[in-house]
Structures are given as structure tokens and as C-alpha cells.
Design an enzyme around this catalytic site. Sequence first.
Site, short mmCIF file in Angstrom:
data_model
loop_
_atom_site.label_atom_id
_atom_site.label_comp_id
_atom_site.label_asym_id
_atom_site.label_seq_id
_atom_site.Cartn_x
_atom_site.Cartn_y
_atom_site.Cartn_z
N CYS A 187 0.81 -1.22 0.00
CA CYS A 187 0.00 0.00 0.00
C CYS A 187 0.84 1.28 0.00
CB CYS A 187 -0.95 -0.01 1.19
SG CYS A 187 -0.17 -0.52 2.72
N HIS A 241 -3.04 6.40 4.58
CA HIS A 241 -1.62 6.60 4.85
C HIS A 241 -1.18 7.98 4.36
CE1 HIS A 241 -1.37 2.47 5.83
NE2 HIS A 241 -0.64 2.00 4.85
#
Length: 344
Positions: A129, A243
Site C-alpha cells: 500500500c 496513509h
Amino acid sequence: MSNLNIVVVGATGAVGVEFLDLLARRHFSFGSLRLLASAKSIGRKMKCGNRDFTVEALDENSFRGAHIAFFSAGGSISKKYAPIAAKCGCVVIDNSSAFRMDPNVPLVIPEINPEAALEHRGIIANPNCSTIIALVPLWPLHRHNRIRRIIAATYQAASGGGAAAMQELLDATKAYLEGGDHKPQVLPHPYAFNLFSHNAAVDPVSLYNEEELKMVRETKKIFNDPDIRISATCVRVPVLRAHCEALNVEFTSPISPSEVRNWLTDQPGVRLVDDPHRNYFPMPREASGQNDVLVGRIRQDISDPSNRSIAMFVSGDQLLKGAALNGIQIAELLVKNGLGAAAA
Ligand code: A2P
């Protein structure tokens, strides 16, 4: 409706739920959909759009007649069952790290290397990710002015640790605010009002953790550039599902922030959020639920007097572009171009 038979392995997990939502929202046409999870979830009812499905147990026969399987149930499940699925002629889109560095497995971000997906031999890997969220905005820059070196510091959400880690963040925060105690069960350290070095194992030789090394190795493979140099420091922060990353990027030739802004404008998967006057830049709350990676704080890196370096800050939804959305985009690519070698 198409006659594609779709399987979701890990359907009850944090990423699995997003797969179901995206299949419905993006009107991904299928003939049948099987939801697989562990024994404890057998019989659980789940929705994809307004259709009801019942969760079944994963076993060796789960892939008979299937055309595409999305895997998001961890590396050991992928290692065991992805080859079984591929042998049945099903194309596996695997969200785990099990096959990412296998030279026979394409590692694909559709905005960057879609052609690689079409050369699969039954398994296609979804990148890590943090790697996806950094590389989507860096690719258009790399094409204009080759990147030589990246220094990344990540601020990674709970969702990367799955549904249980997200719940731990909520439980620990509630306990903290009520003056109680919460013993960490999923992550190694207290999570409320805290942050810590990413929970992946630390390599005893380099002292980089596995998450950091994934960014290093996967970037070289996706950009097909073994010479690109990367150092990352990955940190888990008390955020639910998006994130952030601070990126310092050194290019081959001098580069300016306005060039970077121009090259990123209207790029697929990228949205500029870069307003120094209002001190308004990418934030994980605003990236959550969004398909695009938000990019801002674009400025000359003043530590490089040759003017070849740029500093920036990005934020992307870990469960969407960092996982399920990237997987669905790979499936959409396959549907558009034919499923390829493995699918009979
Ligand atoms: P279950 O909910 O039945 O445990 P997350 O990434 O959010 O932790 O989710 C992990 C996913 O992988 C869940 O859907 C979980 O199902 C599934 N899973 C875990 N272990 C197995 C297993 N042995 N067989 C099949 N699915 C599994």
C-alpha cells in the site's frame, strides 16, 4: 450481466469488504460471486450492492469454474491457494506480499505498468500500500525527469493491519479517554495517542523493517528501474484508514515545484491539494474514501543546492488505492483486454 465467475478470498476482512463495495459501485459485471473466509465466518450474510451473499469456507475446490479471484487473507493463504486457483484457470489478483517479487508474477499499478498485467501466468500481485500511494504521483514525474533517489517517511494507518488493528485503535482510544487501560492485542505497542515504528519484522543485517524493504524492492520492479535508490522509514500512526508519506525526491536534472504541479495536473489517480496560503495540504481524513492520492506541500528541497530535488507530502486511502481499488482496476484491465493465458 457478464458470465464471469468471481471469488473473493478474505471477503469479511477490511480489504474484502471494500472489494464488495467497489464491485457494486463500479458496476463490475459478473455472473456469480463467491465469498470465502475462515471457518468462523461460514454462513455469514454479506451484501454486494443490493444482492445478498453467504460466506463459505475456503478449500481446494473453491475455484472450480472461477474466472477471477481477489485474494486478501494474508500471505500464507495466498501461498497455499493462489497456485491452486491458477491451476483451475482462474486469474488471481493477490493483495498479499507472497508473490510480489516472483519474476514470473507481474506487480501492477494500472496507472503505471498496465501492460505487465496482460503478461500474467495466472497470478498478478497488488503492490504494498505505501508503495502504491508513493508511486502513483511519482510516475508522471519520473517520465519527465528520471528519479535517482527517494527518501520516504510514512505515517501509516491502522487499516494496513486489517480489521482487528482498526478495532484496536478504536478500543484503545476509548479506553484511554475513559481513563482505563487497554492491553495491545493486535499491534505490539499502545496505539492510542501514540505512534511507533512499523510492526513488520526488522531485518537484523540492514536494520530496515520489512515494510521499508518492500518499498525499496517493489519500486524498482514497478518502475522497471533497478538503479533507483530508496530509503524509507515506516511508522504506524493512530489514523484509521489513509496513509500519509513525506517524500524527498532527487531527479536527474534540475526541477521546479511549478513543473511538478504542471506534470501532476490531470494525472489519473492524482489530486493536487496544495494551498500554502491556507496551510491546506493532504490529510488522511480527507483522503479516506477517495480514489485519488492527494498530493501537496510541493517545494524545492533546499538541502540540494543543485535544484534537482523536490519535497512533497501525499495521502491515500490504504484500503482503496492501496489495496482493493488497485485490485479492481487490474481486473477491469483484464476484462477489457481478455483474461489472458491462464483463463481457459
Ligand atoms: P475471517 O473473518 O473469517 O477470519 P483482515 O485483513 O481484515 O484481518 O481480514 C483477513 C481476512 O482473511 C478475513 O476475511 C478472514 O476471515 C480471512 N481469513 C483469515 N484466515 C483465513 C483462513 N484460514 N481461511 C480463509 N480465510 C481466512
